[in-house]
Design a protein around this motif. Structure first.
Motif, short mmCIF file in Angstrom:
data_model
loop_
_atom_site.label_atom_id
_atom_site.label_comp_id
_atom_site.label_asym_id
_atom_site.label_seq_id
_atom_site.Cartn_x
_atom_site.Cartn_y
_atom_site.Cartn_z
N PHE A 6 -8.47 -6.42 0.14
CA PHE A 6 -7.27 -6.24 -0.67
C PHE A 6 -6.05 -6.72 0.11
N THR A 7 -5.13 -7.36 -0.59
CA THR A 7 -3.88 -7.76 0.05
C THR A 7 -2.95 -6.55 0.11
N ASP A 8 -1.89 -6.67 0.89
CA ASP A 8 -0.95 -5.56 1.02
C ASP A 8 -0.29 -5.23 -0.32
N SER A 9 0.03 -6.25 -1.11
CA SER A 9 0.67 -5.98 -2.41
C SER A 9 -0.29 -5.27 -3.36
N GLU A 10 -1.59 -5.59 -3.30
CA GLU A 10 -2.57 -4.88 -4.14
C GLU A 10 -2.69 -3.43 -3.71
N ILE A 11 -2.67 -3.20 -2.41
CA ILE A 11 -2.76 -1.82 -1.90
C ILE A 11 -1.54 -1.02 -2.36
N ILE A 12 -0.35 -1.62 -2.26
CA ILE A 12 0.87 -0.94 -2.69
C ILE A 12 0.81 -0.64 -4.18
N HIS A 13 0.27 -1.57 -4.97
CA HIS A 13 0.13 -1.35 -6.41
C HIS A 13 -0.79 -0.15 -6.68
N LEU A 14 -1.91 -0.06 -5.97
CA LEU A 14 -2.82 1.07 -6.16
C LEU A 14 -2.15 2.39 -5.77
N LEU A 15 -1.36 2.38 -4.71
CA LEU A 15 -0.67 3.60 -4.28
C LEU A 15 0.39 4.01 -5.30
N ARG A 16 1.07 3.04 -5.89
CA ARG A 16 2.07 3.36 -6.93
C ARG A 16 1.41 3.94 -8.17
N GLU A 17 0.22 3.44 -8.51
CA GLU A 17 -0.52 4.01 -9.64
C GLU A 17 -0.80 5.49 -9.39
N ALA A 18 -1.20 5.80 -8.16
CA ALA A 18 -1.49 7.20 -7.83
C ALA A 18 -0.21 8.04 -7.90
N ASP A 19 0.92 7.46 -7.48
CA ASP A 19 2.18 8.20 -7.53
C ASP A 19 2.64 8.43 -8.96
N SER A 20 2.25 7.54 -9.87
CA SER A 20 2.68 7.68 -11.26
C SER A 20 1.83 8.70 -12.02
N GLY A 21 0.75 9.19 -11.44
CA GLY A 21 -0.01 10.25 -12.08
C GLY A 21 -1.46 9.92 -12.38
N GLY A 25 -9.33 9.68 -7.86
CA GLY A 25 -10.75 9.38 -8.02
C GLY A 25 -10.98 8.20 -8.96
N GLU A 26 -10.21 8.14 -10.03
CA GLU A 26 -10.33 7.04 -10.99
C GLU A 26 -9.89 5.71 -10.36
N ILE A 27 -8.80 5.75 -9.60
CA ILE A 27 -8.32 4.54 -8.92
C ILE A 27 -9.37 4.03 -7.95
#
Length: 127
Positions: A6-21, A25-27
């Protein structure tokens, strides 16, 4: 160490998804990563934005470059002087591998064209 797929931007996107609720486990299931990897990413990239991650990468690269410079300078300091004979003891002990006390002042005196005076000082000879 193995590179991430994963690139850094993809990792940041996944972390933002988790922050949004979205549940973590689904992520992890959709991205096919373990919970341990996700939480390691969160610890590393926590609240960073994309420009902050780029700056962090630049600082890490600069840190590696500076460490190699210090390593090279340290090797040069411990190298024998041109006029010295290099002899290796048959069995090196811990005290043998250290820099001799007068060696640093001899190096300083040689570089500035002076003579060694006292334990730590070097004096420049002017003619």
């Amino acid at each position: 160490m193995r590179r991430s797929q994963f690139t850094d931007s993809e990792i940041i996107h996944l972390l933002r998804e988790a922050d949004s609720g979205v549940p973590v486990g689904e992520i992890c299931r959709t991205a096919q990563v373990s919970l341990r990897t996700f939480y390691r990413w969160r610890r590393r990239f926590g609240g960073l934005t994309a420009p902050a991650v780029m700056q962090m990468k630049e600082l890490e690269a600069e840190n590696r470059r500076l460490r190699s410079l210090v390593s090279n300078l340290s090797e040069r300091l411990h190298a024998p002087l041109p006029g010295e004979m290099l002899h290796l003891p048959e069995r090196a002990t811990r005290s043998d591998t250290r820099l001799q006390p007068g060696r640093a002042s001899m190096l300083a005196a040689e570089r500035c064209g002076g003579a060694v005076v006292g334990r730590f000082a070097s004096v420049r000879i002017t003619r």
